[in-house]
Structures are given as C-alpha cells and as structure tokens.
Scaffold this motif. Structure first.
Motif, PDB file in Angstrom:
ATOM      1  N   LYS A  23       0.840  -1.198   0.000  1.00 51.59           N
ATOM      2  CA  LYS A  23       0.000   0.000   0.000  1.00 51.59           C
ATOM      3  C   LYS A  23       0.873   1.245   0.000  1.00 51.59           C
ATOM      4  CE  LYS A  23      -3.728  -2.256   2.467  1.00 51.59           C
ATOM      5  NZ  LYS A  23      -4.462  -2.350   3.730  1.00 51.59           N
ATOM      6  N   GLY A  24       0.414   2.277  -0.694  1.00 50.03           N
ATOM      7  CA  GLY A  24       1.125   3.551  -0.669  1.00 50.03           C
ATOM      8  C   GLY A  24       1.834   3.858  -1.967  1.00 50.03           C
ATOM      9  N   ASP A  25       2.841   4.678  -1.843  1.00 49.29           N
ATOM     10  CA  ASP A  25       3.632   5.147  -2.969  1.00 49.29           C
ATOM     11  C   ASP A  25       4.359   3.985  -3.643  1.00 49.29           C
ATOM     12  OD1 ASP A  25       5.107   7.468  -4.386  1.00 49.29           O
ATOM     13  OD2 ASP A  25       6.738   6.231  -3.570  1.00 49.29           O
ATOM     14  N   GLU A  26       4.244   3.897  -4.962  1.00 44.76           N
ATOM     15  CA  GLU A  26       4.802   2.763  -5.705  1.00 44.76           C
ATOM     16  C   GLU A  26       6.313   2.618  -5.507  1.00 44.76           C
ATOM     17  OE1 GLU A  26       4.872  -0.678  -7.627  1.00 44.76           O
ATOM     18  OE2 GLU A  26       3.020   0.412  -7.156  1.00 44.76           O
ATOM     19  N   LYS A  27       7.026   3.713  -5.486  1.00 45.30           N
ATOM     20  CA  LYS A  27       8.476   3.649  -5.291  1.00 45.30           C
ATOM     21  C   LYS A  27       8.804   3.078  -3.906  1.00 45.30           C
ATOM     22  CE  LYS A  27      12.656   6.446  -5.420  1.00 45.30           C
ATOM     23  NZ  LYS A  27      13.216   7.776  -5.578  1.00 45.30           N
ATOM     24  N   GLU A  28       8.070   3.504  -2.913  1.00 45.44           N
ATOM     25  CA  GLU A  28       8.291   3.002  -1.553  1.00 45.44           C
ATOM     26  C   GLU A  28       7.883   1.538  -1.435  1.00 45.44           C
ATOM     27  OE1 GLU A  28       9.912   4.652   0.863  1.00 45.44           O
ATOM     28  OE2 GLU A  28      10.198   6.218  -0.635  1.00 45.44           O
ATOM     29  N   ILE A  29       6.814   1.161  -2.131  1.00 48.36           N
ATOM     30  CA  ILE A  29       6.390  -0.237  -2.143  1.00 48.36           C
ATOM     31  C   ILE A  29       7.529  -1.107  -2.651  1.00 48.36           C
ATOM     32  CG2 ILE A  29       4.882  -1.908  -3.306  1.00 48.36           C
ATOM     33  CD1 ILE A  29       2.701   0.307  -3.292  1.00 48.36           C
ATOM     34  N   GLN A  30       8.132  -0.718  -3.752  1.00 48.19           N
ATOM     35  CA  GLN A  30       9.215  -1.506  -4.334  1.00 48.19           C
ATOM     36  C   GLN A  30      10.404  -1.618  -3.378  1.00 48.19           C
ATOM     37  OE1 GLN A  30       8.739  -3.419  -6.943  1.00 48.19           O
ATOM     38  NE2 GLN A  30       6.683  -2.545  -6.952  1.00 48.19           N
ATOM     39  N   LEU A  31      10.710  -0.536  -2.674  1.00 48.86           N
ATOM     40  CA  LEU A  31      11.804  -0.575  -1.694  1.00 48.86           C
ATOM     41  C   LEU A  31      11.483  -1.538  -0.552  1.00 48.86           C
ATOM     42  CD1 LEU A  31      12.752   3.212  -1.491  1.00 48.86           C
ATOM     43  CD2 LEU A  31      14.106   1.362  -2.508  1.00 48.86           C
ATOM     44  N   ARG A  32      10.238  -1.499  -0.084  1.00 55.56           N
ATOM     45  CA  ARG A  32       9.848  -2.396   1.011  1.00 55.56           C
ATOM     46  C   ARG A  32       9.853  -3.852   0.551  1.00 55.56           C
ATOM     47  NH1 ARG A  32       6.182   2.063   2.024  1.00 55.56           N
ATOM     48  NH2 ARG A  32       4.521   0.982   0.920  1.00 55.56           N
ATOM     49  N   LEU A  33       9.349  -4.104  -0.650  1.00 59.04           N
ATOM     50  CA  LEU A  33       9.354  -5.475  -1.163  1.00 59.04           C
ATOM     51  C   LEU A  33      10.782  -5.993  -1.335  1.00 59.04           C
ATOM     52  CD1 LEU A  33       6.456  -5.332  -3.769  1.00 59.04           C
ATOM     53  CD2 LEU A  33       6.468  -6.567  -1.587  1.00 59.04           C
ATOM     54  N   LYS A  34      11.660  -5.139  -1.778  1.00 54.47           N
ATOM     55  CA  LYS A  34      13.067  -5.532  -1.923  1.00 54.47           C
ATOM     56  C   LYS A  34      13.674  -5.868  -0.559  1.00 54.47           C
ATOM     57  CE  LYS A  34      17.486  -4.042  -3.770  1.00 54.47           C
ATOM     58  NZ  LYS A  34      18.249  -2.978  -4.413  1.00 54.47           N
ATOM     59  N   ALA A  35      13.283  -5.106   0.454  1.00 51.72           N
ATOM     60  CA  ALA A  35      13.830  -5.324   1.799  1.00 51.72           C
ATOM     61  C   ALA A  35      13.439  -6.684   2.367  1.00 51.72           C
ATOM     62  CB  ALA A  35      13.368  -4.212   2.742  1.00 51.72           C
ATOM     63  N   ILE A  36      12.286  -7.207   1.958  1.00 51.88           N
ATOM     64  CA  ILE A  36      11.846  -8.500   2.492  1.00 51.88           C
ATOM     65  C   ILE A  36      11.973  -9.638   1.476  1.00 51.88           C
ATOM     66  CG2 ILE A  36      10.258  -7.402   4.113  1.00 51.88           C
ATOM     67  CD1 ILE A  36       7.991  -8.549   2.188  1.00 51.88           C
ATOM     68  N   ALA A  37      12.649  -9.395   0.392  1.00 55.19           N
ATOM     69  CA  ALA A  37      12.721 -10.365  -0.706  1.00 55.19           C
ATOM     70  C   ALA A  37      13.221 -11.734  -0.263  1.00 55.19           C
ATOM     71  CB  ALA A  37      13.593  -9.817  -1.829  1.00 55.19           C
ATOM     72  N   ASP A  38      14.095 -11.796   0.706  1.00 50.61           N
ATOM     73  CA  ASP A  38      14.659 -13.077   1.145  1.00 50.61           C
ATOM     74  C   ASP A  38      13.966 -13.643   2.379  1.00 50.61           C
ATOM     75  OD1 ASP A  38      16.546 -13.092  -0.914  1.00 50.61           O
ATOM     76  OD2 ASP A  38      17.919 -11.838   0.255  1.00 50.61           O
ATOM     77  N   PHE A  39      12.898 -13.011   2.823  1.00 48.19           N
ATOM     78  CA  PHE A  39      12.179 -13.480   4.009  1.00 48.19           C
ATOM     79  C   PHE A  39      11.211 -14.598   3.628  1.00 48.19           C
ATOM     80  CE2 PHE A  39      12.251  -9.314   6.672  1.00 48.19           C
ATOM     81  CZ  PHE A  39      13.600  -9.182   6.463  1.00 48.19           C
ATOM     82  N   ARG A  40      11.005 -15.517   4.526  1.00 51.81           N
ATOM     83  CA  ARG A  40       9.968 -16.535   4.332  1.00 51.81           C
ATOM     84  C   ARG A  40       8.616 -15.873   4.603  1.00 51.81           C
ATOM     85  NH1 ARG A  40       8.304 -21.662   7.773  1.00 51.81           N
ATOM     86  NH2 ARG A  40       9.401 -20.536   9.403  1.00 51.81           N
ATOM     87  N   ILE A  41       7.619 -16.226   3.819  1.00 54.79           N
ATOM     88  CA  ILE A  41       6.280 -15.645   3.956  1.00 54.79           C
ATOM     89  C   ILE A  41       5.333 -16.725   4.464  1.00 54.79           C
ATOM     90  CG2 ILE A  41       4.348 -14.545   2.775  1.00 54.79           C
ATOM     91  CD1 ILE A  41       6.399 -13.439   0.757  1.00 54.79           C
ATOM     92  N   LEU A  42       4.667 -16.428   5.580  1.00 60.39           N
ATOM     93  CA  LEU A  42       3.699 -17.348   6.163  1.00 60.39           C
ATOM     94  C   LEU A  42       2.292 -16.969   5.719  1.00 60.39           C
ATOM     95  CD1 LEU A  42       5.002 -17.518   9.839  1.00 60.39           C
ATOM     96  CD2 LEU A  42       5.531 -19.051   7.939  1.00 60.39           C
ATOM     97  N   GLU A  43       1.493 -17.983   5.452  1.00 55.06           N
ATOM     98  CA  GLU A  43       0.109 -17.776   5.039  1.00 55.06           C
ATOM     99  C   GLU A  43      -0.812 -17.874   6.254  1.00 55.06           C
ATOM    100  OE1 GLU A  43      -0.815 -17.037   1.924  1.00 55.06           O
ATOM    101  OE2 GLU A  43       1.266 -17.154   1.251  1.00 55.06           O
ATOM    102  N   LYS A  44      -1.943 -17.176   6.166  1.00 63.16           N
ATOM    103  CA  LYS A  44      -2.972 -17.360   7.180  1.00 63.16           C
ATOM    104  C   LYS A  44      -3.445 -18.796   7.115  1.00 63.16           C
ATOM    105  CE  LYS A  44      -6.388 -14.707   6.715  1.00 63.16           C
ATOM    106  NZ  LYS A  44      -7.508 -13.802   6.636  1.00 63.16           N
ATOM    107  N   SER A  45      -4.011 -19.258   8.210  1.00 65.50           N
ATOM    108  CA  SER A  45      -4.530 -20.619   8.272  1.00 65.50           C
ATOM    109  C   SER A  45      -5.862 -20.597   9.012  1.00 65.50           C
ATOM    110  CB  SER A  45      -3.542 -21.527   9.000  1.00 65.50           C
ATOM    111  OG  SER A  45      -3.508 -21.183  10.375  1.00 65.50           O
ATOM    112  N   PRO A  46      -6.647 -21.657   8.875  1.00 60.28           N
ATOM    113  CA  PRO A  46      -7.891 -21.713   9.642  1.00 60.28           C
ATOM    114  C   PRO A  46      -7.648 -21.596  11.150  1.00 60.28           C
ATOM    115  CG  PRO A  46      -7.946 -23.336   7.895  1.00 60.28           C
ATOM    116  CD  PRO A  46      -6.547 -22.772   7.920  1.00 60.28           C
ATOM    117  N   ALA A  47      -6.575 -22.213  11.645  1.00 58.94           N
ATOM    118  CA  ALA A  47      -6.262 -22.122  13.076  1.00 58.94           C
ATOM    119  C   ALA A  47      -5.951 -20.678  13.467  1.00 58.94           C
ATOM    120  CB  ALA A  47      -5.095 -23.038  13.422  1.00 58.94           C
ATOM    121  N   ALA A  48      -5.196 -19.982  12.634  1.00 62.58           N
ATOM    122  CA  ALA A  48      -4.877 -18.577  12.917  1.00 62.58           C
ATOM    123  C   ALA A  48      -6.139 -17.721  12.860  1.00 62.58           C
ATOM    124  CB  ALA A  48      -3.825 -18.065  11.942  1.00 62.58           C
ATOM    125  N   ASP A  49      -7.017 -18.018  11.914  1.00 61.77           N
ATOM    126  CA  ASP A  49      -8.278 -17.272  11.815  1.00 61.77           C
ATOM    127  C   ASP A  49      -9.130 -17.470  13.069  1.00 61.77           C
ATOM    128  OD1 ASP A  49      -7.600 -16.269   9.321  1.00 61.77           O
ATOM    129  OD2 ASP A  49      -8.773 -17.776   8.226  1.00 61.77           O
TER     130      ASP A  49
END
Length: 85
Positions: A23-49
């Motif tokens: 969300k927000g400014d496209e240039k800042e979005i790209q910088l933030r996405l680059k900052a987390i590029a090597d992070f593992r991404i967890l998905e929501k789950s029914p248990a978490a919900d």
C-alpha cells in the motif's frame, strides 16, 4: 539494519504484512518489497483465523485492532519465538 543480523535469525513475514507493504507510494512499495525479498512468507490458516476471532471476541485485543490480532495469531500458530511490529 536487518542485514547485520541475517546470520543470527530467520526473518519471516506473514502474507498480511506483504499486503500492508503493497500500500502507498509505488516507489516506496518496491523498496519495502526488496527489503523482504529473502524473508519466508507465512500464510494465514484456519487455526490462525480462529485464534484471531478468539482474541477479538475475548477482548484480549481491541475490536478495532484486527490486523494486530492476525499478526499475533499467525506468530502463535507457527510457534515463532519473536513478533516484531
């Protein structure tokens, strides 16, 4: 700043965080996405919900803080040692 600690911890974000990052400014979005590029991404789950709803219904997390409850729930369900916000 995270670069100094890559060898010390595994950095993880949830798909909720990725949504917030997009969300927000496209240039800042790209910088933030680059900052987390090597992070593992967890998905929501029914248990978490279910836990999210329990936290909100019980008043443990205020009703207007649903995304905070989601972050807590995902970290709990995946048994993460730390949650940084």
């Amino acid at each position: 700043m995270w670069n100094e600690h890559f060898g010390d911890f595994e950095f993880i974000v949830s798909n909720i965080v990725v949504g917030e990052i997009r969300k927000g400014d496209e240039k800042e979005i790209q910088l933030r996405l680059k900052a987390i590029a090597d992070f593992r991404i967890l998905e929501k789950s029914p248990a978490a919900d279910r836990l999210t709803q329990l936290l909100l219904d019980s008043g443990a997390v205020p009703q207007n803080s649903g995304s905070d409850a989601q972050h807590i729930s995902i970290a709990t369900v995946y048994r993460l040692d730390y949650l940084i916000s």
